[in-house]
Design a protein around this motif. Structure first.
Motif, PDB file in Angstrom:
ATOM      1  N   CYS A 136      -3.801  -5.176  -9.123  1.00 16.27           N
ATOM      2  CA  CYS A 136      -3.423  -3.924  -8.998  1.00 16.27           C
ATOM      3  C   CYS A 136      -4.965  -3.158  -8.684  1.00 16.27           C
ATOM      4  O   CYS A 136      -5.770  -2.964  -9.574  1.00 16.27           O
ATOM      5  CB  CYS A 136      -2.752  -3.113 -10.006  1.00 16.27           C
ATOM      6  SG  CYS A 136      -1.192  -3.871 -10.416  1.00 16.27           S
ATOM      7  N   HIS A 137      -4.967  -2.352  -7.395  1.00 16.66           N
ATOM      8  CA  HIS A 137      -6.253  -1.710  -7.053  1.00 16.66           C
ATOM      9  C   HIS A 137      -5.786  -0.041  -6.884  1.00 16.66           C
ATOM     10  O   HIS A 137      -4.597   0.249  -7.152  1.00 16.66           O
ATOM     11  CB  HIS A 137      -6.733  -2.224  -5.809  1.00 16.66           C
ATOM     12  CG  HIS A 137      -6.999  -3.688  -5.766  1.00 16.66           C
ATOM     13  ND1 HIS A 137      -8.070  -4.468  -6.399  1.00 16.66           N
ATOM     14  CD2 HIS A 137      -6.286  -4.545  -5.304  1.00 16.66           C
ATOM     15  CE1 HIS A 137      -7.962  -5.580  -6.268  1.00 16.66           C
ATOM     16  NE2 HIS A 137      -6.772  -5.777  -5.709  1.00 16.66           N
ATOM     17  N   GLU A 138      -6.666   0.577  -6.361  1.00 20.82           N
ATOM     18  CA  GLU A 138      -6.473   1.956  -6.077  1.00 20.82           C
ATOM     19  C   GLU A 138      -6.285   2.886  -7.310  1.00 20.82           C
ATOM     20  O   GLU A 138      -5.145   2.960  -7.811  1.00 20.82           O
ATOM     21  CB  GLU A 138      -5.154   2.185  -5.017  1.00 20.82           C
ATOM     22  CG  GLU A 138      -5.190   3.388  -4.332  1.00 20.82           C
ATOM     23  CD  GLU A 138      -6.412   3.779  -3.385  1.00 20.82           C
ATOM     24  OE1 GLU A 138      -6.803   4.666  -3.170  1.00 20.82           O
ATOM     25  OE2 GLU A 138      -6.892   2.617  -2.735  1.00 20.82           O
TER      26      GLU A 138
ATOM     27  N   ALA B   1       0.823  -1.193   0.094  1.00 22.40           N
ATOM     28  CA  ALA B   1       0.108   0.022  -0.017  1.00 22.40           C
ATOM     29  C   ALA B   1       0.872   1.493   0.285  1.00 22.40           C
ATOM     30  O   ALA B   1       0.333   2.378   0.107  1.00 22.40           O
ATOM     31  CB  ALA B   1      -0.927   0.216   1.241  1.00 22.40           C
TER      32      ALA B   1
ATOM     33  N   GLN C 214      -5.086   6.237  -9.583  1.00 28.38           N
ATOM     34  CA  GLN C 214      -4.292   7.095  -9.635  1.00 28.38           C
ATOM     35  C   GLN C 214      -3.022   6.671  -9.399  1.00 28.38           C
ATOM     36  O   GLN C 214      -1.837   7.261  -9.137  1.00 28.38           O
ATOM     37  CB  GLN C 214      -4.583   8.528  -8.791  1.00 28.38           C
ATOM     38  CG  GLN C 214      -5.832   8.971  -8.966  1.00 28.38           C
ATOM     39  CD  GLN C 214      -6.347   9.450 -10.293  1.00 28.38           C
ATOM     40  OE1 GLN C 214      -5.620   9.717 -11.049  1.00 28.38           O
ATOM     41  NE2 GLN C 214      -7.516   9.214 -10.606  1.00 28.38           N
ATOM     42  N   LYS C 215      -2.677   5.386  -9.155  1.00 26.32           N
ATOM     43  CA  LYS C 215      -1.400   4.663  -8.881  1.00 26.32           C
ATOM     44  C   LYS C 215      -0.891   4.377 -10.122  1.00 26.32           C
ATOM     45  O   LYS C 215      -1.243   3.890 -11.337  1.00 26.32           O
ATOM     46  CB  LYS C 215      -1.790   3.491  -7.959  1.00 26.32           C
ATOM     47  CG  LYS C 215      -1.939   4.010  -6.502  1.00 26.32           C
ATOM     48  CD  LYS C 215      -1.303   4.988  -5.818  1.00 26.32           C
ATOM     49  CE  LYS C 215      -1.908   5.226  -4.445  1.00 26.32           C
ATOM     50  NZ  LYS C 215      -0.971   6.033  -3.693  1.00 26.32           N
TER      51      LYS C 215
ATOM     52  N   THR D 184      -1.962  -1.894  -3.995  1.00 28.99           N
ATOM     53  CA  THR D 184      -2.863  -0.835  -3.925  1.00 28.99           C
ATOM     54  C   THR D 184      -1.713   0.591  -3.685  1.00 28.99           C
ATOM     55  O   THR D 184      -2.262   1.711  -3.505  1.00 28.99           O
ATOM     56  CB  THR D 184      -3.568  -0.603  -2.745  1.00 28.99           C
ATOM     57  OG1 THR D 184      -2.863  -0.789  -1.367  1.00 28.99           O
ATOM     58  CG2 THR D 184      -4.663  -1.791  -2.705  1.00 28.99           C
ATOM     59  N   GLY D 185      -0.434   0.359  -3.984  1.00 29.89           N
ATOM     60  CA  GLY D 185       0.657   1.534  -3.958  1.00 29.89           C
ATOM     61  C   GLY D 185       1.212   1.573  -5.498  1.00 29.89           C
ATOM     62  O   GLY D 185       0.668   1.327  -6.600  1.00 29.89           O
ATOM     63  N   THR D 186       2.410   2.097  -5.239  1.00 29.03           N
ATOM     64  CA  THR D 186       3.365   2.350  -6.605  1.00 29.03           C
ATOM     65  C   THR D 186       4.543   1.512  -6.539  1.00 29.03           C
ATOM     66  O   THR D 186       5.110   1.218  -5.514  1.00 29.03           O
ATOM     67  CB  THR D 186       3.872   3.827  -6.622  1.00 29.03           C
ATOM     68  OG1 THR D 186       2.651   4.697  -6.510  1.00 29.03           O
ATOM     69  CG2 THR D 186       4.477   4.320  -7.588  1.00 29.03           C
TER      70      THR D 186
ATOM     71  N   ILE E 223      -5.897   3.215 -13.233  1.00 31.94           N
ATOM     72  CA  ILE E 223      -4.346   2.935 -12.890  1.00 31.94           C
ATOM     73  C   ILE E 223      -3.440   3.020 -14.197  1.00 31.94           C
ATOM     74  O   ILE E 223      -4.078   2.596 -15.089  1.00 31.94           O
ATOM     75  CB  ILE E 223      -4.059   1.664 -12.031  1.00 31.94           C
ATOM     76  CG1 ILE E 223      -5.008   1.435 -11.004  1.00 31.94           C
ATOM     77  CG2 ILE E 223      -2.777   0.972 -11.975  1.00 31.94           C
ATOM     78  CD1 ILE E 223      -5.189   0.389 -10.252  1.00 31.94           C
TER      79      ILE E 223
END
Length: 199
Positions: free
Chosen positions: A86-88, A15, A90-91, A52-54, A121
């Motif tokens: 991969c979620h979230e 995350a 704008q990552k 959920t991160g970069t 994403i």
């Protein structure tokens, strides 16, 4: 490294930010349900299982495989050389390279870089150099990408084989229509150098 869900060579679940990391070729990343479920493993990746991160400038040399167990009734999903799922919004996953073979013939959403990319994403400037074998929705870079996500500047040099919705860059791209609003995923400025075969 073995696991049923959220299994990765660097992190099972990310995350935050992972950058400039490498998973050695002597490693193996193996997903299987291990009797835990009847749906198979999911979110299995060379660097990160569930993201959920970069992820930036990471390299995977390990093989990534997902096994079908005797009790498995449905295909698992989300198997990738860099990230499984991969979620979230704008990552970004950028500047990553996969050299590890991906083998998940009984699984869906299988990709050389990412198995599945959810809405909004970006996956950019990544390269897959290894063979990718999956079931439905299998791609040299990503197995499936969702609405308003983008894959750009990526190259696949590995041979890709799967069941249906199989592509040298992306296996499946999604479009959403909600009232007057239409959102579509995009693939641009990408190169496929590998062979592609489906059933």
């Amino acid at each position: 490294v073995k696991g049923s869900i959220y299994c990765g060579g660097i992190a099972g679940d990310n995350a935050g930010t992972i950058e400039n990391c490498t998973v050695d070729g002597s490693s193996q990343i193996i997903g299987a349900d291990y009797g835990k479920t009847v749906s198979g493993a999911y979110s299995i990746g060379g660097i990160v299982g569930d993201n959920t991160g970069t992820i930036t400038n990471c390299t995977n040399y390990a093989s990534v495989s997902a096994l079908k167990s005797a009790g498995q009734q449905k295909p698992g999903n989300g198997i990738g050389g860099i990230a499984g799922m991969c979620h979230e919004a704008q990552k970004t996953i950028s500047g990553c390279v996969n050299y590890g073979e991906i083998s998940a013939p009984d699984y869906s959403q299988v990709g050389g870089i990412a198995g599945r990319i959810n809405p909004k994403i970006t996956l950019e400037d990544c390269r897959n150099e290894a063979p990718v074998t999956g079931g439905a929705r299998t791609g040299g870079i990503a197995g499936a990408i969702s609405t308003e996500s983008a894959v750009s500047g990526c190259t696949n040099a590995g041979n890709v084989s799967g069941a249906e919705d199989v592509g040298g860059i992306v296996g499946y791209t999604d479009t959403m229509k909600q009232g007057s609003r239409v959102g579509s995923s995009t693939v641009q400025d990408c190169i496929n150098l590998g062979s592609v075969s489906g059933e």
